[in-house]
Design an enzyme around this catalytic site. Structure first.
Site, PDB file in Angstrom:
ATOM      1  N   LYS A 153     -96.963 -79.826  17.697  1.00  0.00           N
ATOM      2  CA  LYS A 153     -96.073 -79.822  16.186  1.00  0.00           C
ATOM      3  C   LYS A 153     -94.694 -79.150  16.549  1.00  0.00           C
ATOM      4  O   LYS A 153     -93.779 -79.959  15.996  1.00  0.00           O
ATOM      5  CB  LYS A 153     -96.790 -79.277  15.282  1.00  0.00           C
TER       6      LYS A 153
ATOM      7  N   ARG B 105    -101.104 -74.534   4.314  1.00  0.00           N
ATOM      8  CA  ARG B 105    -102.061 -74.369   5.308  1.00  0.00           C
ATOM      9  C   ARG B 105    -103.387 -74.653   4.331  1.00  0.00           C
ATOM     10  O   ARG B 105    -104.707 -74.607   5.028  1.00  0.00           O
ATOM     11  CB  ARG B 105    -102.205 -72.854   5.587  1.00  0.00           C
TER      12      ARG B 105
ATOM     13  N   ARG C 246    -103.648 -72.835  32.009  1.00  0.00           N
ATOM     14  CA  ARG C 246    -102.461 -72.199  32.076  1.00  0.00           C
ATOM     15  C   ARG C 246    -102.431 -70.683  32.343  1.00  0.00           C
ATOM     16  O   ARG C 246    -101.804 -69.866  32.972  1.00  0.00           O
ATOM     17  CB  ARG C 246    -101.809 -72.453  30.682  1.00  0.00           C
TER      18      ARG C 246
ATOM     19  N   ARG D  60    -100.134 -64.083  28.166  1.00  0.00           N
ATOM     20  CA  ARG D  60    -100.013 -63.545  26.756  1.00  0.00           C
ATOM     21  C   ARG D  60    -101.190 -63.414  25.754  1.00  0.00           C
ATOM     22  O   ARG D  60    -102.075 -63.992  25.981  1.00  0.00           O
ATOM     23  CB  ARG D  60     -98.920 -64.519  25.875  1.00  0.00           C
TER      24      ARG D  60
ATOM     25  N   ARG E  42    -108.362 -69.368  16.410  1.00  0.00           N
ATOM     26  CA  ARG E  42    -107.553 -70.334  15.648  1.00  0.00           C
ATOM     27  C   ARG E  42    -107.698 -71.696  15.214  1.00  0.00           C
ATOM     28  O   ARG E  42    -107.551 -72.284  14.208  1.00  0.00           O
ATOM     29  CB  ARG E  42    -106.164 -70.411  16.616  1.00  0.00           C
TER      30      ARG E  42
END
Length: 290
Positions: free
Chosen positions: A13, A88, A127, A139, A150
């Site tokens: 997005k 949301r 990744r 991260r 999520r």
């Protein structure tokens, strides 16, 4: 152009939003950034949000809507905006609809980037592995575990928006698993079909149409200026010619007058001489007869 981009974390997005911003001159509105800006700016709504955030609470929807309302009134949002991270939930979507209605604005489209969640998890795992192999730290929010949470949150809270906007005929779905370039082209094709943007040919025609009168004016200015200059020159020349002609005429009249005067004086003198001679001759003859 006013858009909402929907899609789970990692669907692209943010990338597509930036491309739309650059192409169409609109702004990307992130609720997180807007909240931080409102707090930093010390606006009334920002101060309310600051107190709630400082206490560790979630900012209520009405405050977020107030911040969005203030933001879309700013000059840079005049051409349109993309909402990032809002709405949301369905209640937020309803509040947004009400806000836009009050401002006499309409939402052009809600674009859903549909992706395969398993493929997203594979990407994140790959990744993360590449990051570790380079000796770098992964991260905290870029791990399969965080992404799984999520995605679950997205399914429970945000996925109902797909049905909400589909019922209102605002939802358009794009395959987010295509390459970035393909996704960009598909989004632009959809927006052109909706009439939210002008097709390239129409933009060129519109630009040519706008420039045609200007070109015509420029094209006629030069001949008109030349004609006007010639007319002024002719008038000036005619004026000079008229003055010369008048001067010449005056001189000619003077010459003729002098000539006539001279001829008249000469005739008078001649007649006087003749008259003086004639009577004298007649008198002499008469006296002689006597």
């Amino acid at each position: 152009m006013r858009l909402i981009l929907l899609g789970p974390p990692g669907s692209g997005k943010g990338t597509q939003a930036q491309r739309l911003v650059q192409k169409h001159g609109i702004v990307q509105l992130s609720t997180g950034e807007m909240l931080r800006a409102a707090v930093a700016g010390g606006t009334p709504i920002g101060l309310q949000a600051k107190d709630i955030m400082a206490a560790g609470g979630l900012v209520p929807d009405e405050i977020v809507i107030g911040i969005i309302s203030d933001r879309i009134d700013q000059p840079d949002a005049k051409n349109g905006f993309i909402l990032d991270g809002f709405p949301r939930t369905v209640p937020q979507a309803e509040a947004l609809d009400e806000l836009l209605k009050k401002k006499h604005l309409k939402l052009d489209a809600v674009i859903e980037l549909r992706v395969n969640e398993s493929a997203l998890l594979d990407r994140v795992e790959k990744r993360a592995a590449e990051t570790r192999s380079r000796g770098e730290e992964v991260r905290a929010d870029d791990t399969p575990e965080v992404l799984t949470k999520r995605l679950a949150s997205y399914r429970s809270q945000t996925e109902p928006l797909i049905h909400y906007y589909s019922e209102r005929r605002k939802l358009l779905t794009v395959d987010g698993m295509m390459t970035i370039e393909h996704v960009t082209r598909e989004i632009n094709r959809i927006l052109e079909a909706l009439g939210a943007t002008e097709p390239k040919a129409a933009r060129r025609a519109s630009s040519a149409k706008r420039s045609a009168p200007e070109t015509a004016r420029k094209g006629t200015k030069a001949p008109a200026k030349k004609a006007a200059a010639k007319a002024r020159g002719a008038a000036k020349g005619a004026g000079k010619g008229t003055k010369k002609a008048a001067t010449s005429a005056r001189k000619a009249r003077k010459v003729v007058f002098k000539a006539a005067k001279a001829r008249g004086v000469g005739k008078a003198k001649k007649a006087a001489r003749q008259a003086a001679k004639r009577p004298a001759k007649k008198l002499t003859k008469k006296r002689a007869k006597r």
